[in-house]
Design an enzyme around this catalytic site. Structure first.
Site, mmCIF file in Angstrom:
data_model
loop_
_atom_site.group_PDB
_atom_site.id
_atom_site.type_symbol
_atom_site.label_atom_id
_atom_site.label_comp_id
_atom_site.label_asym_id
_atom_site.label_seq_id
_atom_site.Cartn_x
_atom_site.Cartn_y
_atom_site.Cartn_z
ATOM 1 N N GLU A 39 -12.467 3.462 -0.638
ATOM 2 C CA GLU A 39 -11.707 4.371 -1.502
ATOM 3 C C GLU A 39 -11.555 3.816 -2.919
ATOM 4 O OE1 GLU A 39 -7.800 5.478 0.041
ATOM 5 O OE2 GLU A 39 -7.145 5.913 -1.985
ATOM 6 N N ASP A 72 0.856 -1.190 0.000
ATOM 7 C CA ASP A 72 0.000 0.000 0.000
ATOM 8 C C ASP A 72 0.895 1.244 0.000
ATOM 9 O OD1 ASP A 72 -1.770 2.174 0.960
ATOM 10 O OD2 ASP A 72 -3.209 0.559 1.286
ATOM 11 N N ILE A 73 0.576 2.219 -0.848
ATOM 12 C CA ILE A 73 1.425 3.423 -0.903
ATOM 13 C C ILE A 73 1.227 4.351 0.295
ATOM 14 C CG2 ILE A 73 2.045 3.789 -3.329
ATOM 15 C CD1 ILE A 73 -0.494 5.578 -3.487
ATOM 16 N N HIS A 115 -6.606 -5.709 3.139
ATOM 17 C CA HIS A 115 -5.420 -5.067 3.702
ATOM 18 C C HIS A 115 -4.773 -6.045 4.682
ATOM 19 C CE1 HIS A 115 -6.396 -0.738 2.685
ATOM 20 N NE2 HIS A 115 -7.618 -1.232 2.628
ATOM 21 N N HIS A 137 -10.349 -5.726 -2.147
ATOM 22 C CA HIS A 137 -8.985 -5.917 -1.648
ATOM 23 C C HIS A 137 -8.999 -6.198 -0.158
ATOM 24 C CE1 HIS A 137 -9.964 -1.590 -1.698
ATOM 25 N NE2 HIS A 137 -9.304 -1.509 -0.554
#
Ligand code: 5GP
Length: 132
Positions: free
Chosen positions: A88, A29-30, A95, A93
């Site tokens: 978002e 994750d950025i 995390h 997905h």
């Protein structure tokens, strides 16, 4: 229009990739909530994770379990936690967030600064410890 995550899978947008198989992709994750915060996604573009077919959800979970095992071996957190939210990015997905101490805040949003070189090294460390 393809989701940002489909563009990542297709290499149109760069990512710090940690794992891939025929149906899934995992990358850092950025905006990491902790060092090694990883996203596991199905290649099939679908917004809501619970709209996946049961066998697809099961396969994504198994893939994420293998990635979490790689995180645990590489980074040695107390354990790796999971968050599924998806408010978002409209591409399902999971995390995976390593937990390094019991008092660590456990929520989404950038909480650590990791340099580009650091991200490359983290992805490499995790990648080397994943057994798919
Ligand atoms: P959610 O949809 O569950 O709220 O979180 C989406 C996550 O995707 C966020 O943690 C955000 O930092 C991450 N994200 C959004 N755009 C990108 C991107 O272009 N690359 C990467 N690696 N992560 C992204």
């Amino acid at each position: 229009m393809a989701s940002i995550f489909t563009k990542i899978i297709e290499g149109e947008i760069p990512s710090y990739k940690v794992a891939e198989d025929d149906r899934h992709f995992a990358f850092l994750d950025i905006n990491p909530a902790a060092k090694g915060h990883t996203l596991c996604i199905p290649k099939k573009e679908i917004d809501y994770i619970f709209d996946l077919e049961p066998n697809e959800l099961s396969a994504l979970t198994k893939f994420s379990q293998n990635v979490a095992d790689g995180i645990d071996k590489a980074l040695k957190p107390i354990r790796t936690g999971i968050i599924v939210e998806g408010m978002e990015v409209p591409h399902a997905h999971i995390h995976l967030i390593p937990i390094y101490k019991e008092t660590q805040a456990f929520s989404l949003g950038k909480k650590v600064d990791v340099s580009e070189d650091g991200m490359i090294k983290l992805a490499e460390q995790i990648r080397q410890n994943i057994c798919l």
